[in-house]
Structure formats: structure tokens, C-alpha cells
Write a protein that holds these residues in place. Structure first.
Motif, mmCIF file in Angstrom:
data_model
loop_
_atom_site.group_PDB
_atom_site.id
_atom_site.type_symbol
_atom_site.label_atom_id
_atom_site.label_comp_id
_atom_site.label_asym_id
_atom_site.label_seq_id
_atom_site.Cartn_x
_atom_site.Cartn_y
_atom_site.Cartn_z
ATOM 1 N N THR A 14 3.595 1.034 0.418
ATOM 2 C CA THR A 14 4.539 0.366 -0.487
ATOM 3 C C THR A 14 3.767 -0.510 -1.470
ATOM 4 N N CYS A 15 3.139 0.156 -2.444
ATOM 5 C CA CYS A 15 2.280 -0.545 -3.402
ATOM 6 C C CYS A 15 2.654 -0.275 -4.850
ATOM 7 N N ARG A 16 3.705 0.499 -5.095
ATOM 8 C CA ARG A 16 4.128 0.764 -6.474
ATOM 9 C C ARG A 16 4.617 -0.529 -7.127
ATOM 10 N N GLY A 21 7.001 2.998 -1.858
ATOM 11 C CA GLY A 21 6.039 4.084 -1.737
ATOM 12 C C GLY A 21 6.670 5.341 -2.302
ATOM 13 N N LYS A 22 5.925 6.419 -2.337
ATOM 14 C CA LYS A 22 6.429 7.656 -2.923
ATOM 15 C C LYS A 22 5.929 8.861 -2.127
ATOM 16 N N ALA A 23 5.907 8.743 -0.800
ATOM 17 C CA ALA A 23 5.453 9.849 0.044
ATOM 18 C C ALA A 23 6.374 11.050 -0.118
ATOM 19 N N SER A 24 5.776 12.245 -0.020
ATOM 20 C CA SER A 24 6.589 13.449 -0.109
ATOM 21 C C SER A 24 5.985 14.548 0.751
ATOM 22 N N ALA A 25 6.830 15.449 1.189
ATOM 23 C CA ALA A 25 6.378 16.594 1.974
ATOM 24 C C ALA A 25 5.448 17.473 1.154
ATOM 25 N N VAL A 43 -3.463 -2.678 -6.846
ATOM 26 C CA VAL A 43 -3.583 -3.618 -5.724
ATOM 27 C C VAL A 43 -5.046 -4.007 -5.523
ATOM 28 N N ALA A 44 -5.951 -3.027 -5.624
ATOM 29 C CA ALA A 44 -7.378 -3.313 -5.460
ATOM 30 C C ALA A 44 -7.870 -4.324 -6.494
ATOM 31 N N PRO A 50 5.800 -6.478 -5.296
ATOM 32 C CA PRO A 50 6.035 -5.767 -6.562
ATOM 33 C C PRO A 50 5.419 -6.521 -7.736
ATOM 34 N N ARG A 51 5.390 -5.843 -8.906
ATOM 35 C CA ARG A 51 4.840 -6.424 -10.125
ATOM 36 C C ARG A 51 5.634 -5.900 -11.315
#
Length: 149
Positions: A14-16, A21-25, A43-44, A50-51
């Protein structure tokens, strides 16, 4: 297993900018036989989650790296330095892990490959790459856009 740099949000982190997050199959399937190296350039570089949403104004990631364009958030705050720093950190992570390929989030001002938002915050797109995608490509890492993006 061969390593592949992957946008952390595509692994469900969850870094967007919107805190999701944007996980997908589809992404999981593409990297099933690889060793994913999850990384979020923003993030790094120290940006919060959020931002504020950010877009490239005046070009694409290659133009940012060459000093001809800037990354700004929707309040007008210049975040170019953070985006360039995050790109450098992503390149370092890819090199450390031995990645020759990256699978990155579509349309992102960092990770977009082939298409990014146009800097007007209206949802319009332009041809080009994000800052991280551009830097990785310049250093011989093959960048692919995540499926579905």
C-alpha cells in the motif's frame, strides 16, 4: 530464479499516492517463475503514503532527467528532486539484485512505460516514460508495463 524489479504497489504494498496497492492476478502470473524485487521509488525517496498526486510537466521522465521538465504535485509543489532520487534508488536496487528487467506500474510519473499523465491533472495521457522507467532504460534494464495498464 531470475530476479525482476517490480513496482511495489503491483505486489500489493500500500504505497501508491492514494494509499492503496494494485496487486493483480495478471501480474502474479507474469512473474510466477521469477524472483520479484518489490520497490517503490517515491517511498524510497521519502515521500509519504498517501501523498498528493504528481505528474510530469513539460515532457516525460527522460526530459526530467535531462533538466527540461519537472515533476509537480496537484498543489504546484515541485517534487522533481524526490522523483529523481527515487529513480536512482530503484536503479541501485535493481543492480544489487541482478535485475535485467523491470515490470512497472502503468502511467505513473515514476514507473510509467510508454504513456504517462500529461501534467494537467485532467486524466489526459501523453507518450513517454516515467522518471524511474527512463533511468532504468538508460542503464540497460528492459522496462515493461504491467499487464492491464
Amino acid at each position: 530464479m531470475e530476479p525482476v524489479l517490480v513496482s511495489a504497489c503491483l505486489r500489493g504494498v500500500t504505497c501508491r499516492f492514494d494509499g492503496r496497492g494494485k496487486a493483480s492476478a495478471a501480474v502474479a502470473e507474469v512473474i510466477a517463475d521469477r524472483r520479484p524485487v518489490a520497490f517503490c521509488p517515491e517511498v524510497a525517496a521519502g515521500l509519504p503514503t498517501p501523498r498528493r498526486p504528481a505528474e510530469i510537466v513539460g515532457g516525460d521522465g527522460h526530459d526530467v532527467l535531462d533538466g527540461r521538465a519537472r515533476v509537480v504535485d496537484d498543489t504546484g509543489r515541485d517534487v522533481t528532486e524526490e522523483f529523481v532520487d527515487g529513480a536512482r534508488r530503484a536503479l541501485e536496487a535493481a543492480r544489487r539484485a541482478g535485475c535485467t528487467e523491470a515490470l512497472l506500474m502503468a502511467r505513473s510519473p515514476s514507473c510509467g512505460r510508454g504513456t504517462v499523465y500529461d501534467g494537467t491533472f485532467t486524466g489526459e495521457l501523453r507518450e513517454g516514460d516515467g522518471v524511474t522507467a527512463a533511468l532504468l532504460e538508460r542503464h540497460g534494464i528492459t522496462v515493461r508495463q504491467a499487464p492491464g495498464g
